[in-house]
Motif scaffolding. Structure first.
Motif, mmCIF file in Angstrom:
data_model
loop_
_atom_site.group_PDB
_atom_site.id
_atom_site.type_symbol
_atom_site.label_atom_id
_atom_site.label_comp_id
_atom_site.label_asym_id
_atom_site.label_seq_id
_atom_site.Cartn_x
_atom_site.Cartn_y
_atom_site.Cartn_z
ATOM 1 N N VAL A 26 -1.062 -11.671 11.825
ATOM 2 C CA VAL A 26 -2.391 -11.506 11.274
ATOM 3 C C VAL A 26 -2.139 -11.517 9.864
ATOM 4 O O VAL A 26 -0.854 -10.921 9.433
ATOM 5 C CB VAL A 26 -2.886 -10.094 11.657
ATOM 6 C CG1 VAL A 26 -4.213 -9.677 10.535
ATOM 7 C CG2 VAL A 26 -3.480 -10.253 13.014
ATOM 8 N N ALA A 27 -2.808 -12.240 9.185
ATOM 9 C CA ALA A 27 -2.583 -11.980 7.444
ATOM 10 C C ALA A 27 -4.010 -11.519 6.747
ATOM 11 O O ALA A 27 -4.961 -11.942 7.262
ATOM 12 C CB ALA A 27 -2.282 -13.693 6.948
ATOM 13 N N ALA A 55 0.738 -9.590 7.545
ATOM 14 C CA ALA A 55 1.314 -9.721 6.224
ATOM 15 C C ALA A 55 0.115 -9.494 5.407
ATOM 16 O O ALA A 55 -1.113 -9.821 5.398
ATOM 17 C CB ALA A 55 1.512 -11.123 5.985
ATOM 18 N N ALA A 56 0.241 -8.908 4.100
ATOM 19 C CA ALA A 56 -0.691 -8.699 3.150
ATOM 20 C C ALA A 56 -0.128 -8.146 1.828
ATOM 21 O O ALA A 56 1.322 -8.002 1.589
ATOM 22 C CB ALA A 56 -1.435 -7.215 3.628
ATOM 23 N N LYS A 57 -0.806 -8.248 0.926
ATOM 24 C CA LYS A 57 -0.103 -8.125 -0.748
ATOM 25 C C LYS A 57 -0.054 -6.775 -1.038
ATOM 26 O O LYS A 57 0.354 -6.341 -2.100
ATOM 27 C CB LYS A 57 -1.253 -8.760 -1.547
ATOM 28 C CG LYS A 57 -2.601 -8.245 -1.894
ATOM 29 C CD LYS A 57 -3.142 -8.988 -3.014
ATOM 30 C CE LYS A 57 -4.493 -8.265 -2.954
ATOM 31 N NZ LYS A 57 -5.679 -8.741 -3.812
ATOM 32 N N TRP A 58 -0.573 -5.501 -0.182
ATOM 33 C CA TRP A 58 -0.513 -4.469 -0.564
ATOM 34 C C TRP A 58 0.741 -3.808 -0.713
ATOM 35 O O TRP A 58 1.697 -3.994 0.215
ATOM 36 C CB TRP A 58 -1.488 -3.361 0.199
ATOM 37 C CG TRP A 58 -2.729 -3.919 0.368
ATOM 38 C CD1 TRP A 58 -3.611 -4.362 -0.798
ATOM 39 C CD2 TRP A 58 -3.664 -4.111 1.628
ATOM 40 N NE1 TRP A 58 -4.848 -4.963 -0.179
ATOM 41 C CE2 TRP A 58 -4.682 -4.812 1.271
ATOM 42 C CE3 TRP A 58 -3.109 -4.229 2.876
ATOM 43 C CZ2 TRP A 58 -5.860 -5.164 1.944
ATOM 44 C CZ3 TRP A 58 -4.236 -4.456 3.751
ATOM 45 C CH2 TRP A 58 -5.686 -5.077 3.310
ATOM 46 N N THR A 59 0.955 -2.852 -1.753
ATOM 47 C CA THR A 59 2.364 -2.121 -2.180
ATOM 48 C C THR A 59 1.730 -0.613 -2.494
ATOM 49 O O THR A 59 0.633 -0.381 -2.652
ATOM 50 C CB THR A 59 3.056 -2.886 -3.179
ATOM 51 O OG1 THR A 59 2.136 -2.821 -4.502
ATOM 52 C CG2 THR A 59 3.456 -4.257 -2.908
ATOM 53 N N PRO A 102 5.056 -7.244 3.185
ATOM 54 C CA PRO A 102 4.335 -7.548 2.127
ATOM 55 C C PRO A 102 4.394 -8.980 1.303
ATOM 56 O O PRO A 102 5.852 -9.432 1.517
ATOM 57 C CB PRO A 102 5.098 -6.443 1.105
ATOM 58 C CG PRO A 102 6.262 -6.327 1.784
ATOM 59 C CD PRO A 102 6.222 -6.492 3.037
ATOM 60 N N THR A 103 3.475 -9.454 1.008
ATOM 61 C CA THR A 103 3.324 -10.961 0.525
ATOM 62 C C THR A 103 3.829 -11.148 -0.914
ATOM 63 O O THR A 103 4.173 -12.291 -1.166
ATOM 64 C CB THR A 103 2.043 -11.700 0.913
ATOM 65 O OG1 THR A 103 1.215 -11.149 -0.058
ATOM 66 C CG2 THR A 103 1.693 -11.560 2.357
ATOM 67 N N TYR A 156 3.650 -17.223 -0.301
ATOM 68 C CA TYR A 156 4.492 -16.479 0.825
ATOM 69 C C TYR A 156 4.255 -17.313 2.217
ATOM 70 O O TYR A 156 4.950 -17.443 2.872
ATOM 71 C CB TYR A 156 4.037 -15.025 0.701
ATOM 72 C CG TYR A 156 4.537 -14.209 2.004
ATOM 73 C CD1 TYR A 156 5.875 -13.741 1.928
ATOM 74 C CD2 TYR A 156 3.777 -14.137 3.123
ATOM 75 C CE1 TYR A 156 6.237 -12.934 3.018
ATOM 76 C CE2 TYR A 156 4.595 -13.559 4.441
ATOM 77 C CZ TYR A 156 5.875 -12.760 4.265
ATOM 78 O OH TYR A 156 6.388 -12.190 5.252
ATOM 79 N N LEU A 157 2.958 -17.625 2.234
ATOM 80 C CA LEU A 157 2.382 -17.966 3.684
ATOM 81 C C LEU A 157 2.722 -19.398 3.804
ATOM 82 O O LEU A 157 2.869 -19.895 5.058
ATOM 83 C CB LEU A 157 0.901 -17.668 3.975
ATOM 84 C CG LEU A 157 0.531 -16.444 3.981
ATOM 85 C CD1 LEU A 157 -1.173 -15.983 4.251
ATOM 86 C CD2 LEU A 157 1.061 -15.503 5.446
#
Length: 433
Positions: free
Chosen positions: A96-97, A45-49, A75-76, A83-84
């Motif tokens: 993995v975050a 999970a990550a914030k990237w778009t 995507p977070t 989100y988490l």
């Protein structure tokens, strides 16, 4: 550093296939081998778009090819903590975050929501990162995270065509930027800035650069630790300085209302796609969004250092830290891969990426600009500082609708009372600390 050295001379987006060769990935530092994770499914999970997400997924595909594992990207959204949090409470966190703040890492470590690095992952951290960077992912001497993606946050991007038409050059000081560059652009019928005000983190980055340059590194550290209050005169001074841009509606695409409503990366598109503004402030990762908007980095998209407000120009660095949130098979192996020079060399070749891994070679980057950025961090020495909002408690520095994000968005709407804004920041800080 001369203006010439800051010109983006190479393409920002390059094919990574050649970089996958073994000769381009020295110091693998524990990267997995051999396809021994067949059937294993992992979630990251990550914030990237957008382009950032696409590039990261391509990096993950290298791990899948090597190990046989399947990695799903989640995507977070902008608020990683929001989100988490529910995922952790439900006992269903990603394996993995990517955490955008060391402060968030400390909070999760205190909640026993993180799994310490072990095996090849721990070895990769020790082999590939210096003490400063590894400390960012550690709590009480226990290593939890790996700084996967660094961001140089002291850059202003511009459209050379607009500068040339107005007869202006990239400024070296804040006074030159506001009093000459922006005013001349405006007189020539060109809106000086696109603002990313709907993304509150971009506003904290504005503050951090102004404050670091104006107040200096020592006060920056004291404010970060809340050893001085946000009502300190140095904070008011920084807000007054920012108001020289934020208070000029004609200097911002769409005026004040547009500045508050425009998110990142839409603000980049306003400069390089729609050509509604001449400049946009944000980090090195703007390169990927500029290229997506049709600009050629190094030609139609260039950048200059954030101008000096005080005696020296600021160098602020941020980054995303990869952590394990499960003990599932393959999790530590994935972290080891992400920490390897091989994985990060691949990403460097795709553009819009800066590594803190000491094993990533300069020629891994797709453009001269990023090589120059990595050098400026080294040149700043003890005066470089990590992103302030990422070091403070997340509810103050990195939560949508709260803390610094909300207060600075209000200040962007109406920058007429810096003292009141400083008090609002102090009230939010006291609640968070």
């Amino acid at each position: 550093m001369t203006e010439h050295a800051w010109r983006l001379r190479g393409a920002a987006v390059a094919a990574a296939g050649a970089l996958l060769a073994a000769g381009c990935a020295p110091g693998g530092g524990g990267a997995p081998n051999g396809g021994d994770l067949q059937g294993v499914q992992l979630k990251v999970a990550a914030k990237w778009t957008g382009v950032e997400q696409d590039n990261f997924v391509e990096v993950l595909s290298g791990f899948e090819e090597q190990t046989g594992a399947t990695v799903e990207y989640e995507p977070t959204g902008e608020d990683t903590g929001a989100y988490l949090g529910p995922k952790i409470e439900a006992g269903e966190p990603p394996d993995v975050a990517l955490l955008p703040q060391p402060g968030l890492l400390e909070e999760y470590a205190a909640q026993d929501a993180l799994v310490p690095l072990s095996g090849d992952a721990a070895a990769a951290l020790e082999e590939n990162y210096t003490g400063y960077w590894s400390d960012l992912g550690s709590v009480d001497g226990e290593a939890y995270g790996i700084l996967l993606k660094a961001a140089h946050k002291s850059i202003i991007w511009y459209r050379p065509e607009a500068f040339d038409a107005a007869g202006v050059q990239p400024p070296k000081t804040w006074d030159d930027m506001v009093g000459t560059t922006a005013s001349t652009l405006s007189d020539a019928g060109e809106t000086p800035f696109a603002m990313c005000g709907a993304s509150g983190w971009t506003l904290t980055d504005w503050f951090e650069n102004v404050y670091l340059s104006q107040a200096g590194p020592e006060k920056y550290d004291r404010l970060t630790a809340h050893e001085i209050p946000w009502t300190d005169p140095s904070v008011v001074d920084a807000l007054e300085t920012m108001a020289e841009v934020w208070g000029e509606g004609d200097y911002m695409a769409g005026g004040t209302d547009g500045a508050v409503q425009t998110d990142f990366p839409t603000c980049v598109t306003q400069v390089y796609g729609q050509q509604e503004a001449a400049m946009v402030y944000e980090a090195d990762f703007v390169a990927a969004s500029a290229a997506e908007a049709g600009a050629t980095v190094g030609e139609t998209a260039q950048a200059f250092p954030f101008p000096a407000v005080g005696d020296a120009a600021p160098v602020v660095v941020g980054g995303d830290i990869a952590v394990a949130m499960s003990e599932n098979e393959g999790t530590q192996e994935l972290l080891a891969y992400l920490a390897s020079a091989e994985a990060q060399t691949t990403w460097a070749g795709l553009g819009g990426y800066l590594s803190a891994n000491s094993q990533v070679q300069p020629d891994a980057y797709a453009d001269d600009f990023t090589r120059q950025l990595s050098q400026t961090v080294l040149d700043a020495g003890e005066d470089v500082r990590y992103d302030m909002s990422d070091q403070v408690p997340s509810q103050f520095g990195a939560t949508e609708g709260r803390g610094m994000w909300a207060v600075l968005q209000d200040f962007l709407r109406d920058p007429g009372d810096p003292e009141a804004t400083a008090q609002d920041l102090e009230d939010a800080a006291q609640e968070a600390y």
